[in-house]
Design a protein around this motif. Structure first.
Motif, short mmCIF file in Angstrom:
data_model
loop_
_atom_site.label_atom_id
_atom_site.label_comp_id
_atom_site.label_asym_id
_atom_site.label_seq_id
_atom_site.Cartn_x
_atom_site.Cartn_y
_atom_site.Cartn_z
N VAL A 132 6.87 4.63 4.02
CA VAL A 132 6.71 4.74 5.47
C VAL A 132 7.97 5.35 6.08
N ARG A 180 10.81 6.18 8.91
CA ARG A 180 11.49 5.36 9.90
C ARG A 180 11.94 6.24 11.05
N PRO A 203 10.34 1.16 11.40
CA PRO A 203 9.27 1.83 10.65
C PRO A 203 8.27 2.48 11.60
N TYR A 250 3.36 -2.63 4.23
CA TYR A 250 3.88 -2.65 5.60
C TYR A 250 5.22 -3.40 5.61
N ARG A 251 6.13 -2.90 6.43
CA ARG A 251 7.44 -3.56 6.58
C ARG A 251 7.80 -3.73 8.06
N HIS A 252 6.78 -3.70 8.90
CA HIS A 252 6.97 -3.83 10.35
C HIS A 252 5.82 -4.69 10.88
N LYS A 291 -2.12 3.26 6.75
CA LYS A 291 -0.73 3.54 6.38
C LYS A 291 -0.59 4.87 5.63
#
Length: 286
Positions: free
Chosen positions: A2, A4, A14, A41-43, A240
Motif C-alpha cells: 500500500v 503512503r 497509508p 491493511y495497516r490503516h 486494496k
C-alpha cells in the motif's frame, strides 16, 4: 504494498484504510479488523461515536503486528468539544483503544466549541499522545469559520468524496495548505447509478478491474486517502488491489466529468448540529 501519503506535518498515512463505521461492537469489529490486518491493511479508522474503539484496540494488540506498523485514526464526538471535555475525551479514546498514542485524531463534526477542542488536541499532539490532528465534514464555509483558531493547520479533512461528489471548491482552499482530503463513502455508499456509469464500465473492461477498483484508483490518483468499508474478506482484498494499474490523464478527465458538485450529506444544512447532538450519548455506558 500500500502506498503512503505524506501529510503536512511530516507524518505518513497509508493511502487506503479500513473503516469500521456501523460495524457492531459484539465481536464483529474485532473479527473485521483482524481480517483487514491479515489481508494487508495497516490503516484502521474508528471513532468515539462508532462505539467500537475497544474492539479495534484489542484486534490490533492480538494481531501480533508491531504497533508502529499500524496507523490508527479515531475521532472526538460533539459532546466532548471544549477544552476540558476534549482532554478527557482524548484520554478516554486512548484508554479504550489500549494505545499509548493515536496516529490521527479528528474533530468528527465541526460544530460548537471546536476552538476549545482543537486547543486540547494541539496540546495532546505536542505531548505525543496524538501524532497528527485533523477535522472531518468541514465544508468551505465551516473551514473559513474555524481556520483562524488553528495554530496547527489540520493535516486531514475527512469528507464525503466519490466521483459524484469531488469537493472541488473545498480543494481550492485546502490544496494550497497541503491539507489532505480523506474520503468517507468513497464508493458512493454503493450507489448503483455510479457503478453503472459507462466510463467506469469501459475502464473496468480495459484494465480487468471491477468498478469499485476503478473508482478507488481514480480517487487515489487524485491524491485522496480512501476508506472503503466491507466485512467480506474477498471485497477487502479487491478494494486494496488498486496499485498495479494507472488511469491516463484523458481517463482521469472523463472521471472528473462525473462530478455533480454535492453529496448525500450537506454539513451546512440548518439543524444538522442539533440532529447529531441528539442522535446518541457517547457517555451512556461510562
Amino acid at each position: 504494498m500500500v502506498e503512503r501519503i505524506k501529510l503536512n506535518d511530516g507524518n505518513e498515512i497509508p493511502a487506503i484504510g479500513f473503516g469500521v463505521f456501523l460495524i457492531p461492537a459484539d465481536g464483529s469489529t474485532y473479527k473485521a479488523v483482524m481480517n483487514a490486518l491479515k489481508v494487508g491493511y495497516r490503516h484502521i479508522d474508528t471513532a468515539v461515536a462508532y462505539f467500537n474503539e475497544a474492539e479495534v484496540g484489542r484486534a490490533i494488540k492480538d494481531s501480533g503486528i508491531p504497533r508502529d506498523e499500524i496507523f490508527v485514526t479515531s475521532k472526538l464526538w460533539l459532546q466532548d468539544y471544549g477544552y476540558e471535555p476534549a482532554k478527557k475525551g482524548i484520554a478516554t479514546s486512548l484508554k479504550k483503544l489500549g494505545l499509548d498514542y493515536i496516529d490521527l485524531y479528528l474533530i468528527h463534526q465541526p460544530y460548537g466549541d471546536v476552538p476549545g477542542a482543537w486547543k486540547a488536541m494541539e496540546e495532546a499532539q505536542k505531548a505525543g499522545q496524538l501524532k497528527s490532528i485533523g477535522i472531518s465534514n468541514a465544508t468551505p464555509k465551516i473551514w473559513n469559520q474555524f481556520e483562524d483558531s488553528f495554530n496547527v493547520i489540520p493535516a486531514v479533512n475527512q469528507v464525503e468524496y466519490n466521483p459524484y461528489s469531488q469537493q472541488k471548491e473545498l480543494r481550492k482552499i485546502l490544496d494550497p495548505l497541503d491539507v489532505k482530503l480523506e474520503a468517507w463513502g468513497p464508493l458512493g455508499q454503493g450507489n448503483a447509478d455510479l457503478f453503472a456509469e459507462p466510463i467506469i464500465k469501459q475502464l473496468s473492461e480495459k484494465y480487468h478491474k471491477d468498478a469499485g477498483q476503478i473508482i478507488l484508483r481514480f480517487e487515489n490518483q487524485e491524491g485522496v486517502i480512501v476508506l472503503p468499508k466491507s466485512t467480506h474478506e474477498s471485497r477487502m482484498i479487491s478494494n486494496k488491489d488498486i496499485f498495479d494499474f494507472e488511469l491516463t490523464e484523458d481517463e482521469m478527465e472523463q472521471m472528473r466529468s462525473l462530478d455533480k458538485g454535492h453529496g448525500s450529506h450537506n454539513p451546512d444544512d440548518p439543524g444538522v448540529e442539533q440532529m447529531l447532538l441528539s442522535a446518541f450519548d457517547v457517555h451512556a455506558n461510562d
